[in-house]
Design an enzyme around this catalytic site. Sequence first.
Site, PDB file in Angstrom:
ATOM      1  N   THR A 398       0.874  -1.179   0.000  1.00  0.00           N
ATOM      2  CA  THR A 398       0.000   0.000   0.000  1.00  0.00           C
ATOM      3  C   THR A 398       0.910   1.229   0.000  1.00  0.00           C
ATOM      4  OG1 THR A 398      -1.754  -1.161   1.178  1.00  0.00           O
ATOM      5  CG2 THR A 398      -1.841   1.222   1.313  1.00  0.00           C
ATOM      6  N   THR A 416      -3.803   1.372  -2.886  1.00  0.00           N
ATOM      7  CA  THR A 416      -3.230   0.036  -2.697  1.00  0.00           C
ATOM      8  C   THR A 416      -3.599  -0.930  -3.812  1.00  0.00           C
ATOM      9  OG1 THR A 416      -2.993  -1.730  -1.056  1.00  0.00           O
ATOM     10  CG2 THR A 416      -5.202  -0.861  -1.360  1.00  0.00           C
ATOM     11  N   ASN A 418      -2.954  -3.992  -2.453  1.00  0.00           N
ATOM     12  CA  ASN A 418      -2.896  -4.933  -1.339  1.00  0.00           C
ATOM     13  C   ASN A 418      -1.487  -5.472  -1.152  1.00  0.00           C
ATOM     14  OD1 ASN A 418      -3.974  -6.092   0.903  1.00  0.00           O
ATOM     15  ND2 ASN A 418      -4.915  -7.813  -0.134  1.00  0.00           N
ATOM     16  N   ASP A 440      -8.668  -9.036   1.283  1.00  0.00           N
ATOM     17  CA  ASP A 440      -9.101  -8.166   2.372  1.00  0.00           C
ATOM     18  C   ASP A 440     -10.534  -8.483   2.808  1.00  0.00           C
ATOM     19  OD1 ASP A 440      -6.930  -6.767   3.232  1.00  0.00           O
ATOM     20  OD2 ASP A 440      -7.221  -5.066   1.906  1.00  0.00           O
ATOM     21  N   SER A 469     -11.006  -2.475   4.806  1.00  0.00           N
ATOM     22  CA  SER A 469      -9.650  -1.932   4.687  1.00  0.00           C
ATOM     23  C   SER A 469      -9.180  -1.387   6.026  1.00  0.00           C
ATOM     24  CB  SER A 469      -9.639  -0.802   3.657  1.00  0.00           C
ATOM     25  OG  SER A 469      -8.394  -0.146   3.648  1.00  0.00           O
ATOM     26  N   SER A 470      -7.865  -1.243   6.141  1.00  0.00           N
ATOM     27  CA  SER A 470      -7.285  -0.561   7.305  1.00  0.00           C
ATOM     28  C   SER A 470      -6.724   0.809   6.939  1.00  0.00           C
ATOM     29  CB  SER A 470      -6.140  -1.405   7.894  1.00  0.00           C
ATOM     30  OG  SER A 470      -6.607  -2.632   8.369  1.00  0.00           O
ATOM     31  N   GLY A 491       0.905  -0.461   5.209  1.00  0.00           N
ATOM     32  CA  GLY A 491       1.258  -1.394   6.288  1.00  0.00           C
ATOM     33  C   GLY A 491       0.164  -2.340   6.717  1.00  0.00           C
ATOM     34  N   GLY A 492      -0.858  -2.612   5.871  1.00  0.00           N
ATOM     35  CA  GLY A 492      -1.906  -3.548   6.304  1.00  0.00           C
ATOM     36  C   GLY A 492      -2.503  -3.059   7.619  1.00  0.00           C
TER      37      GLY A 492
HETATM   38  N1  GLY Z   1      -5.016  -3.659   1.494  1.00  0.00           N
HETATM   39  C1  GLY Z   1      -4.720  -3.071   2.727  1.00  0.00           C
HETATM   40  C2  GLY Z   1      -5.883  -2.368   3.306  1.00  0.00           C
HETATM   41  O1  GLY Z   1      -6.758  -1.922   2.572  1.00  0.00           O
HETATM   42  O2  GLY Z   1      -5.981  -2.261   4.495  1.00  0.00           O
END
Ligand code: GLY
Length: 594
Positions: A398, A416, A418, A440, A469-470, A491-492
């Site tokens: 991302t 992102t 991902n 996700d 998502s984060s 960073g996920g």
């Molecule tokens: N793909 C990472 C997020 O959307 O959180």
Amino acid sequence: MSRPATTAWRPRAPRTVSWLLVPLLLLGSACGGPMSSPEAAPEEAGAWSLYGAAQTARGEDGMVVSGHGLASDVGAAILARGGNAVDAAVAVGFALAVVLPAAGNIGGGGFLVYRPSEGEVRALDFREKAPAAATRDMFLDGEGKVTEAVVIGHLAAGVPGSVAGLWAMHGEYGTLPWADLVAPAIELAHGHEVDEVRSRSLAGAAPRLSRFPASAAQFLVDGEAPAPGSLLAQPDLAVTLTAISEQGPDGFYGGAVADLIVAEMERGGGLITHQDLESYAPVWRGPVEVEYRGHRIYSMPPVSSGGLTLGLILNVLEGWDPLPPFGSADLVHLEAETMRLAFRDRNTLVGDPDFVDVPREQFESQDYADGLRARIDQERATPLPPVEVAPPAESTETTHYSVVDRWGNAASVTTTINSGYGNAVTVTGAGFLLNNEMDDFAASPGRPNQFGLVEGENNAIAPGKRMLSSMTPSIVLDPEGRLMMVVGTPGGPTIITSVYHAISNVIDHGMTLDRAVESPRVHHQAWPDQIFYEEAGLAGDVVEELERRGHRMVGRGLSGDVAAILVEESGLLGVADPRRGGGASAPDSPGDAH
Ligand code: GLY
């Protein structure tokens, strides 16, 4: 939202913060910059390997910080020409799709939080969607196990949203001609120099990319990453970008590029159809608003969990005033206990608001945060019921970019595909990578995804649904209501906690922005029930004390890549995290009044 009652934090015996020396792991030549961390305290510089390593820039007429210096320079040039923050954001988005193929994209999606200097703050959701033919159990094998197809190959791709998103933000706020904003990316696609960081990144991804001929042809030379300093030309991508430049989103969601996407899907067993592409539309949403120690924070609402989870963490921690000292076991304990509870709710309750009821009011309620805080034992970890989880991947891609223009308009964009290089599939003939955003979703509710996140039914796969998502693009106002900070990171799941750290380091710990970005981070995501910390980012005695309190401590690699801007008395300070070689850039010519 009312201010919480202050809870007394009981200080323990004072302890010395003794950061350990570690080698610089991820710093490449791209990390050098116009100004090198002028405010790093000399007596502490060098104690943690990243202190003093951020790339910073100062400016009065605007600022761009992104995951790649070339993209930041593109944005700064747009600002210098008189473009506003959205113009620059659009140009940076396209440039990143060329120079940062690990995460920059036109084959993925993302979020914008935008605060115009006058008018309301708005959020744009251009997250990918599940194709119409997607099904709840599409990634389960005969034994109910999640297959590799969720992360690699054609089936992993959601319907891309980036081009429609960039078009929508430009249509609403942009001032320069669209084609002028795509032009720098087209030029970069004709050939740009690969730096050391990106060469190393491509080398790491070579085995995945080699599985797909169009990816190997586009990014590798005889199966190897291009050497640092070599020229990477992406002619197919230049053609695709030219179609987008001339036709807007019709040049991507229709015409020759759409034909190539659908042909690629048919070749590799993917699901995206012409109908999926034609019907894709981004959505404007109201932002999440959080009050924190007199500051106001705007962040991304669902389908991102970022804003709500960040808000809940801050609402709980606001009750300890002041927080324990930075680097202490007392602070990490409170942070971990809070993050665990916030992520438990995030994982089970958040999903696409167009499909499920997300109890936003619970995350935003001060009473609820007070209740969570009351459950936190300041001496002992409170474990969650165990769940079987695989170890999460360390490398979480991302990318984020922050932009402020001379009028004080601020754009915070996280985008992102991902995983690094998405699903590793380059659309043959079109020259861009597709995302693996289907991971996700909770492909198997109750079981972990590639980030080790264990999520519930609210995030199960459904046709046309957006995956959770984060991503946490955020904007902070000072107590007087003035623009103070623009911030975000890749960073996920660590996105949420890295943004928390950047904001709290400035507001709670009085750090300069460069120090706030460089400082070591910790992360807790409920399951697996453990504290992740950046290796050598906590002193040994602090780790021991946290273990004594019942925490499982897991040291791992560097976390996040914050791109942040702080509004100071003297102008704008842009800070690019040293963790992955981003860049900060300010326009060097004032441009025309606008
Ligand atoms: N793909 C990472 C997020 O959307 O959180």
